[in-house]
Design a protein around this motif. Structure first.
Motif, short mmCIF file in Angstrom:
data_model
loop_
_atom_site.label_atom_id
_atom_site.label_comp_id
_atom_site.label_asym_id
_atom_site.label_seq_id
_atom_site.Cartn_x
_atom_site.Cartn_y
_atom_site.Cartn_z
N ASP A 201 4.20 28.88 36.26
CA ASP A 201 3.88 29.04 34.84
C ASP A 201 4.81 29.96 34.06
O ASP A 201 4.60 30.17 32.87
N ARG A 202 5.86 30.48 34.66
CA ARG A 202 6.68 31.51 34.02
C ARG A 202 7.42 31.03 32.78
O ARG A 202 7.78 31.85 31.93
N ASN A 203 7.68 29.73 32.65
CA ASN A 203 8.41 29.23 31.48
C ASN A 203 7.53 28.96 30.27
O ASN A 203 8.04 28.63 29.20
N HIS A 204 6.21 29.10 30.42
CA HIS A 204 5.31 28.82 29.31
C HIS A 204 5.30 30.00 28.32
O HIS A 204 4.95 31.12 28.71
N PRO A 205 5.64 29.76 27.05
CA PRO A 205 5.56 30.85 26.08
C PRO A 205 4.14 31.34 25.87
O PRO A 205 3.93 32.46 25.38
N SER A 206 3.17 30.53 26.23
CA SER A 206 1.77 30.93 26.08
C SER A 206 1.39 32.05 27.04
O SER A 206 0.45 32.80 26.77
N VAL A 207 2.08 32.18 28.17
CA VAL A 207 1.68 33.15 29.17
C VAL A 207 2.02 34.56 28.69
O VAL A 207 3.19 34.92 28.55
N LEU A 208 0.99 35.37 28.47
CA LEU A 208 1.15 36.72 27.96
C LEU A 208 0.90 37.76 29.03
O LEU A 208 1.53 38.82 29.04
N MET A 209 -0.04 37.48 29.92
CA MET A 209 -0.38 38.42 30.99
C MET A 209 -0.64 37.67 32.28
O MET A 209 -1.11 36.53 32.27
N TRP A 210 -0.35 38.34 33.39
CA TRP A 210 -0.79 37.91 34.71
C TRP A 210 -1.97 38.79 35.12
O TRP A 210 -1.98 40.00 34.86
N GLU A 211 -2.94 38.20 35.81
CA GLU A 211 -4.01 38.96 36.43
C GLU A 211 -3.85 38.76 37.94
O GLU A 211 -4.41 37.83 38.51
N PRO A 212 -3.07 39.64 38.59
CA PRO A 212 -2.66 39.37 39.97
C PRO A 212 -3.60 39.94 41.02
O PRO A 212 -3.25 39.98 42.20
N ILE A 213 -4.78 40.40 40.59
CA ILE A 213 -5.76 40.98 41.49
C ILE A 213 -7.00 40.09 41.55
O ILE A 213 -7.02 39.02 40.95
N LEU A 214 -8.02 40.51 42.28
CA LEU A 214 -9.24 39.74 42.42
C LEU A 214 -10.27 40.26 41.43
O LEU A 214 -10.61 41.44 41.43
N ASN A 215 -10.80 39.37 40.60
CA ASN A 215 -11.68 39.77 39.51
C ASN A 215 -12.96 40.42 40.03
O ASN A 215 -13.59 39.91 40.97
N GLU A 216 -13.36 41.55 39.41
CA GLU A 216 -14.61 42.24 39.72
C GLU A 216 -14.76 42.49 41.21
O GLU A 216 -15.83 42.29 41.80
N THR A 217 -13.68 42.95 41.84
CA THR A 217 -13.64 43.12 43.29
C THR A 217 -13.13 44.52 43.62
O THR A 217 -12.17 45.00 43.00
N ARG A 218 -13.74 45.17 44.60
CA ARG A 218 -13.23 46.45 45.08
C ARG A 218 -12.15 46.18 46.12
O ARG A 218 -12.43 45.74 47.23
N TYR A 219 -10.92 46.47 45.75
CA TYR A 219 -9.79 46.23 46.64
C TYR A 219 -9.04 47.55 46.84
O TYR A 219 -9.14 48.48 46.03
N PRO A 220 -8.26 47.66 47.93
CA PRO A 220 -7.57 48.92 48.21
C PRO A 220 -6.36 49.15 47.32
O PRO A 220 -5.81 48.21 46.71
N LEU A 221 -5.92 50.41 47.26
CA LEU A 221 -4.81 50.82 46.40
C LEU A 221 -3.53 50.07 46.75
O LEU A 221 -2.81 49.61 45.85
N ASP A 222 -3.22 49.93 48.04
CA ASP A 222 -1.96 49.29 48.39
C ASP A 222 -1.91 47.84 47.96
O ASP A 222 -0.86 47.31 47.58
N PHE A 223 -3.08 47.18 47.96
CA PHE A 223 -3.14 45.80 47.47
C PHE A 223 -2.81 45.75 45.98
O PHE A 223 -2.02 44.91 45.53
N ALA A 224 -3.41 46.64 45.19
CA ALA A 224 -3.19 46.64 43.74
C ALA A 224 -1.73 46.93 43.41
O ALA A 224 -1.16 46.30 42.50
#
Length: 580
Positions: free
Chosen positions: A432-455
């Motif tokens: 999706d990187r060529n789409h001008p519509s793409v403003l943000m990536w959400e590269p984590i798991l939504n509403e999830t407790r994950y460790p610091l190194d993952f983030a």
């Protein structure tokens, strides 16, 4: 007529009626594996959707060539494993194995080309068999995968059998991982997005995902020094030589306006050893560019051609928008050198009544059109990458998008699970990187407790895969590990910008409008079924109007939010749909 095919055609005809006369009916362009077809490029694209045979269950020997599938239902993809009632939440959808089989002949005109089958997505776990042999596996329900027929000896004119085992059963080993009966959406099964056959030269532009090149693969268009007076358009093209001998090709890149008028053309030579792949970097200046914005979503076209002499042997078109997005902390969000104001929009799940996730491209476009017509300027994909045609529509209609990696309220401590999340993130960025519509990536798991190194690794991946100025930024919940200290944009609420411990980054609300007092009931004023009558719908509308009003309460640091959720959608854990 097959019911799935009938629904697909009905949805298409509702928006785009066919006519024998030149009525001027608008038909959106459809990209295939990132490219819109370029006539005369040498690359051939075939619609591989019709003519599958389908069986809902597991059955011994279904992968074999001599298996008798004549009693199986004949279907077309995009396909759902079963038609569902309009209100079918509460795990009423089928979860389990299904089979697809397709007998086909490789077109004679592909002689001398490499031929592959490109799946835009299928739900869950997939195992592919070619002419009875187990060829490859793919896990995950939201990103594309490709079968290279030529690698396995298939040639033009050959008769083939492709058998695909698809299983949407709960599986905690790969994202999203959560069992459906505790999930707020559903794993509708099947090969639910388009399938294409692609034929291209042995010396060709690589596929952005299949290449597995960090910040590479395919065509990557980015921009620099953007102003109303000029902009630098930078085009990186990766080419691979799969011939048995060394080859030299010309990479010709042409930038045109929306009407096809040539603005700039540039050529460069590449020499490649057998099996080698290289990236050529080309740059063009555009004077007085028409800058992309929600109000003026102007799309330029980058035509890419590989040429030997005067002959074009591969290529395609990439639609791009020139724009400069800046998140300036306390000064808010700026677009093209000017304060934009609030980014206010909605979240979007991909399912639809009756057909589950198997929406035709016309319905994807219509969803985007409805959201834009309602005044939305930003869409958050909930909670996974969505159909390529939806992304194309957002480019065209002027909708910013937050693209989320697959996941919701689930973490598996097995190290492999986190690595699969990161793989999904790399692949969604490459897609999706060529789409001008793409403003943000959400590269984590939504509403999830994950460790610091993952983030921290998730954030690093967004920078590795898009290492250029003006990159889409990474966003995540402000209270999650490592986010407030490192991420580009944080998810929070109106009023967080006035607290003493407020973040320095811009704040965006990923989901607003929910007034939940009981997750297992509909005891809140933002949800109402149309069957309840006028008064509940008015209460719902007034509730959401108040929530929208709160999105405009800001010191500048708070930049807006996305409503949860504008459309009805099916859920796993609850017997009722979400009534948006």
């Amino acid at each position: 007529m097959n019911k799935n095919l009938f629904l697909t055609l009905s949805a298409f005809l509702f928006l785009f009626p066919l006519s024998g006369k030149a009525t001027g009916t608008y038909r959106p362009e459809t990209s295939v594996a990132g490219f819109i077809q370029l006539p005369g490029s040498g690359r051939q694209v075939y619609d591989f959707n019709p003519g599958w045979r389908f069986f809902k269950s597991d059955i011994s020997g279904a992968e074999t060539v001599n298996f008798d599938d004549r009693s199986w239902e004949v279907v077309s993809t995009p396909h759902t494993v079963e038609l569902m009632p309009a209100e079918a939440s509460g795990c009423r959808n089928y979860q389990g194995p299904v089979w697809y089989r397709k007998h086909f002949v490789v077109p004679a005109e592909t002689k001398g080309q490499r031929v592959s089958i490109h799946f835009e997505a299928a739900m869950g776990k997939q195992i592919l068999y070619l002419n009875g042999k187990r060829i490859q596996e793919h896990i995950g329900g939201y990103l594309p995968f490709t079968l290279d027929l030529t690698t396995y000896g298939v040639q033009a004119g050959d008769s083939c059998l492709l058998a695909v085992f698809v299983d949407n059963s709960d599986d905690k080993s790969y994202p999203p991982g959560k069992r459906q009966y505790t999930l707020d959406f559903t794993y509708h099964g099947g090969i639910y997005r388009d399938v294409w056959m692609i034929a291209k030269s042995p010396i060709s532009i690589t596929d952005a995902i299949e290449s597995q090149t960090v910040a590479g693969g395919g065509v990557f268009v980015h921009f620099d020094q953007i102003s109303e007076k000029s902009a630098q358009v930078c085009v990186n093209t990766e080419v691979q030589n799969e011939n048995t001998r060394s080859e030299s090709v010309i990479v010709e890149t042409t930038l045109t306006d929306a009407d096809g008028k040539i603005i700039r053309r540039i050529s460069g030579k590449l020499s490649l050893q057998s099996g080698e792949k290289k990236i050529i970097r080309q740059q063009m200046e555009v004077k007085n560019p028409k800058l992309w914005s929600p109000d003026t979503p102007y799309l330029y076209r980058v035509q890419s051609r590989l040429k030997k002499g005067n002959q074009s042997i591969d290529g395609g078109i990439t639609r791009v928008g020139i724009r400069l997005a800046e998140f300036r902390g306390k000064d808010g969000f700026w677009l093209n050198g000017k304060p934009f104001g609030q980014l206010v929009g909605a979240n979007r799940h991909q399912d639809f009544a009756y057909v589950g996730n198997a929406l035709p491209n016309s319905q994807q476009w219509r969803d985007a059109k409805r959201l834009r017509d309602a005044g939305c300027t930003i869409i958050r994909t909930a909670h996974y990458p969505q159909d390529p045609s939806f992304m194309d529509a957002c480019d065209e209609l002027g909708l910013f998008v937050i693209v989320a990696t697959p996941g919701w309220q689930y973490w598996n401590k097995d190290l492999q699970f986190g690595e699969l999340v990161h793989r999904n993130t790399r692949e969604m960025i490459r897609r999706d990187r060529n789409h001008p519509s793409v403003l943000m990536w959400e590269p984590i798991l939504n509403e999830t407790r994950y460790p610091l190194d993952f983030a921290l690794k998730a954030l690093d991946i967004t920078k590795e895969e898009y290492p250029y100025p003006g990159r889409p930024v990474a966003a995540a919940d402000v209270h999650s590990a490592g986010v407030k200290e490192h991420y580009d944009v944080v998810y929070g609420w109106p009023g967080d910008d006035e607290k003493e411990d407020r973040p320095e980054q811009c704040i965006f609300t990923r989901e607003f409008g929910e007034n939940v007092d009981d997750w297992y009931a509909h005891n809140n004023d933002n949800r109402a079924s149309r069957s309840w009558g006028e008064h509940p719908l008015l209460v719902q509308a007034l509730s959401l109007a108040k929530s929208y009003d709160e999105m405009y309460r800001t010191t500048g640091l708070f930049i807006g939010g996305a409503q949860w959720h504008p459309f009805d959608h099916q859920r796993g854990y609850h017997p009722d749909p979400y009534w948006g």
